[in-house]
Design a protein around this motif. Structure first.
Motif, PDB file in Angstrom:
ATOM      1  N   ALA A  80      60.136  28.353  34.281  1.00 21.48           N
ATOM      2  CA  ALA A  80      58.776  27.855  34.527  1.00 21.48           C
ATOM      3  C   ALA A  80      58.763  26.857  35.675  1.00 21.48           C
ATOM      4  O   ALA A  80      57.874  26.885  36.535  1.00 21.48           O
ATOM      5  CB  ALA A  80      58.224  27.214  33.256  1.00 21.48           C
ATOM      6  N   ALA A  81      59.748  25.984  35.697  1.00 21.90           N
ATOM      7  CA  ALA A  81      59.827  25.005  36.779  1.00 21.90           C
ATOM      8  C   ALA A  81      59.947  25.686  38.134  1.00 21.90           C
ATOM      9  O   ALA A  81      59.207  25.383  39.075  1.00 21.90           O
ATOM     10  CB  ALA A  81      61.012  24.067  36.535  1.00 21.90           C
ATOM     11  N   ALA A  82      60.888  26.615  38.242  1.00 24.37           N
ATOM     12  CA  ALA A  82      61.133  27.290  39.518  1.00 24.37           C
ATOM     13  C   ALA A  82      59.888  28.022  40.000  1.00 24.37           C
ATOM     14  O   ALA A  82      59.509  27.936  41.181  1.00 24.37           O
ATOM     15  CB  ALA A  82      62.298  28.264  39.373  1.00 24.37           C
ATOM     16  N   GLU A 426      68.455  28.607  48.464  1.00 22.25           N
ATOM     17  CA  GLU A 426      68.502  29.882  47.749  1.00 22.25           C
ATOM     18  C   GLU A 426      67.150  30.158  47.097  1.00 22.25           C
ATOM     19  O   GLU A 426      66.585  29.284  46.416  1.00 22.25           O
ATOM     20  CB  GLU A 426      69.597  29.844  46.682  1.00 22.25           C
ATOM     21  CG  GLU A 426      69.711  31.133  45.880  1.00 22.25           C
ATOM     22  CD  GLU A 426      70.808  31.072  44.828  1.00 22.25           C
ATOM     23  OE1 GLU A 426      70.898  32.016  44.033  1.00 22.25           O
ATOM     24  OE2 GLU A 426      71.562  30.088  44.799  1.00 22.25           O
ATOM     25  N   LEU A 427      66.623  31.350  47.291  1.00 23.28           N
ATOM     26  CA  LEU A 427      65.347  31.721  46.695  1.00 23.28           C
ATOM     27  C   LEU A 427      65.483  31.783  45.177  1.00 23.28           C
ATOM     28  O   LEU A 427      66.286  32.550  44.645  1.00 23.28           O
ATOM     29  CB  LEU A 427      64.893  33.082  47.231  1.00 23.28           C
ATOM     30  CG  LEU A 427      63.525  33.570  46.750  1.00 23.28           C
ATOM     31  CD1 LEU A 427      62.401  32.706  47.323  1.00 23.28           C
ATOM     32  CD2 LEU A 427      63.319  35.046  47.135  1.00 23.28           C
ATOM     33  N   ILE A 428      64.700  30.951  44.473  1.00 23.76           N
ATOM     34  CA  ILE A 428      64.769  30.955  43.011  1.00 23.76           C
ATOM     35  C   ILE A 428      63.479  31.424  42.357  1.00 23.76           C
ATOM     36  O   ILE A 428      63.452  31.647  41.148  1.00 23.76           O
ATOM     37  CB  ILE A 428      65.174  29.577  42.449  1.00 23.76           C
ATOM     38  CG1 ILE A 428      64.176  28.489  42.856  1.00 23.76           C
ATOM     39  CG2 ILE A 428      66.593  29.217  42.883  1.00 23.76           C
ATOM     40  CD1 ILE A 428      64.385  27.161  42.117  1.00 23.76           C
ATOM     41  N   LYS A 433      57.289  34.700  40.120  1.00 25.73           N
ATOM     42  CA  LYS A 433      58.363  35.360  39.368  1.00 25.73           C
ATOM     43  C   LYS A 433      59.694  34.666  39.647  1.00 25.73           C
ATOM     44  O   LYS A 433      60.167  34.662  40.782  1.00 25.73           O
ATOM     45  CB  LYS A 433      58.466  36.844  39.759  1.00 25.73           C
ATOM     46  CG  LYS A 433      57.171  37.633  39.594  1.00 25.73           C
ATOM     47  CD  LYS A 433      56.718  37.686  38.147  1.00 25.73           C
ATOM     48  CE  LYS A 433      55.457  38.543  38.005  1.00 25.73           C
ATOM     49  NZ  LYS A 433      54.944  38.526  36.613  1.00 25.73           N
ATOM     50  N   PRO A 434      60.313  34.073  38.631  1.00 29.00           N
ATOM     51  CA  PRO A 434      61.604  33.431  38.852  1.00 29.00           C
ATOM     52  C   PRO A 434      62.721  34.444  39.037  1.00 29.00           C
ATOM     53  O   PRO A 434      62.687  35.548  38.478  1.00 29.00           O
ATOM     54  CB  PRO A 434      61.812  32.623  37.569  1.00 29.00           C
ATOM     55  CG  PRO A 434      61.030  33.356  36.532  1.00 29.00           C
ATOM     56  CD  PRO A 434      59.850  33.956  37.240  1.00 29.00           C
TER      57      PRO A 434
END
Length: 458
Positions: A80-82, A426-428, A433-434
């Motif tokens: 949720a954070a990401a 880095e794409l998180i 969408k995580p």
């Protein structure tokens, strides 16, 4: 020619000081330059039309892991954070409090490989146990959570034990996060309400009443000044509390004032309609538009120093599994806090520069995470959120990645949304969408080399 790992080109970089077009080059997880237009890169992202904000630094998060993972855990909470644009959290869970160095080490070991964002861990202050402060601080605790009333099973501090704790933190160079509700006042109110047989949701603002918060916050702020300690008063719910803190700050107290979206958007009387889904403490205080407007003004002018989510979720089933006295306190917030702030900026309640200050820069400074966290600048970790400021959307429960699976802001129209989140380059997460690679790391507080404490602009 030097090659970057990632080049985010053409976006509008936002800091607390202003905006500029930037070409952010990243190498080995750190920001190399903001003017990398001519650099070769392994990956290039065209950010034209997007805002580049520093990743959110949410310093008041409860992920219940380990302890009450049926409510929340690190994998789900950090997803949720990401997705929302948060790249760093400070977490503490009350179900299994951290009271010793061994507790802290065991929790850190358990959480290895469970987080999608970088994280630090807080410890719990226990009345009378001031001997634990220095060892826990030296072991890397991010702060000490202090209660002034018994809550979540954690015993409350009275004025004497609070003063002793604050003196111990001053001696150790540590910082505290203080939950301010005076126990004598909440206990007296509870006794009256129970004697009257009250079971209705309307008891909540009478039980956890305004006087209890004001008294505890005023005493805490005075003791912070007199001990020369540093502390944040958590989840400031209304302007009167902020005024007492500002008065002590003007006298030299190193006291910070955190608030949360629930105090900016929810109303006191909503508890009658929503019952346990508005059970959090302190409860919402706003009674009319001017109450809310006053809090937004305090955010803009620094009277409230920063924002956090106080993410403390429970599922709908847990929220309705007992009477109003018995069900859990708390709301989910990691999914929505950045969105609320972005929408406020789109509506003119804040500036985007305020978001960088309130949800990244100042909390990173307060808790010793600066300069690696909380900013987009050469040498900092490449924690970057790409925001489409024009995106219009409505928050649905299907968007909630927390185990809570609901939000107090469900159905609310939003403007502005995180479209990509990068952690150390880095794409998180992308478009809500995580990626869920769980590459988040425990933060070593020693990475911070800039001064904190009195250098924080409040």
């Amino acid at each position: 020619m030097l090659e970057a790992d990632l080049l985010i080109s053409g976006g509008t970089l936002v800091t607390s000081q202003g905006r500029r077009t930037a070409h952010v080059a990243v190498r080995q997880g750190r920001i190399l330059t903001l003017d990398g237009a001519g650099l070769r890169a392994v990956h290039t992202v065209d950010a034209t039309g997007l805002l580049l904000l520093p990743g959110g630094v949410d310093t008041h998060v409860h992920l219940m892991d380990p302890g009450s993972t049926d409510r929340e855990d690190f994998p789900s909470g950090t997803r949720a954070a990401a997705a929302s644009g948060v790249t760093t959290i400070i977490e503490h869970s009350h179900g299994r409090p951290v009271r010793t160095v061994r507790d802290l080490e065991d929790k850190a070991a358990y959480l290895h490989g469970r987080s999608n964002v970088d994280f630090a861990l807080a410890a719990h202050a226990w009345p009378g146990d001031t001997g634990a402060v220095a060892p826990l601080w030296q072991a890397g605790a991010a702060f000490f959570k202090v209660f002034t009333c018994t809550t979540h099973g954690i015993p409350g501090h009275d004025a004497a034990t609070l003063r002793a704790h604050l003196q111990a933190t001053a001696d150790a160079g540590a910082i505290s996060l203080i939950h301010c509700e005076d126990e004598s006042l909440t206990a007296a109110a509870e006794s009256v309400l129970r004697a009257a047989g009250r079971e209705d949701p309307g008891l909540l603002p009478e039980w956890r009443n305004r006087d209890a918060e004001v008294v505890a916050a005023a005493v805490a702020a005075m003791l912070i000044r007199r001990t020369g300690s540093r502390a944040t008063v958590a989840h400031v719910s209304h302007p009167e509390v902020a005024a007492y803190l500002a008065a002590e700050r003007a006298r030299g107290a190193q006291v910070y004032a955190e608030t949360c979206p629930q105090y900016l958007l929810l109303r006191e009387d909503e508890v009658h309609a929503h019952g346990p889904f508005r059970k959090f403490t302190p409860p919402a205080r706003a009674r009319h538009d001017e109450d809310e407007a006053a809090l937004w003004r305090l955010l803009r002018d620094g009277g409230l120093t920063h924002v956090s989510s106080d993410h403390a979720p429970s599922t709908p089933e847990q929220k309705t599994s007992g009477g109003i006295w018995d069900v859990h306190f708390g709301l989910p917030g990691l999914d929505s806090t950045m969105a609320v702030l972005l929408s406020a900026a789109a509506g003119g309640m804040l500036a985007y520069e305020d978001i960088a200050r309130l949800y990244s820069e100042v909390p990173a400074r307060i808790y010793g995470l600066w300069p690696r966290k909380g900013r987009i600048a050469p040498g900092a970790d490449a924690d970057i959120v790409l925001v489409d400021p024009a995106a219009r959307w409505r928050l649905r429960k299907e968007d909630v990645l927390s185990k809570a699976a609901w939000s107090p802001y469900e159905g609310m129209g939003m403007t502005g949304r995180a479209v990509a989140t990068y952690l150390r380059g880095e794409l998180i997460a992308e478009h809500g969408k995580p990626v869920d690679r769980r590459t988040g790391r425990l933060i070593d507080r020693s990475v911070a080399t800039a001064a904190t404490g009195s250098s924080v602009q409040a």
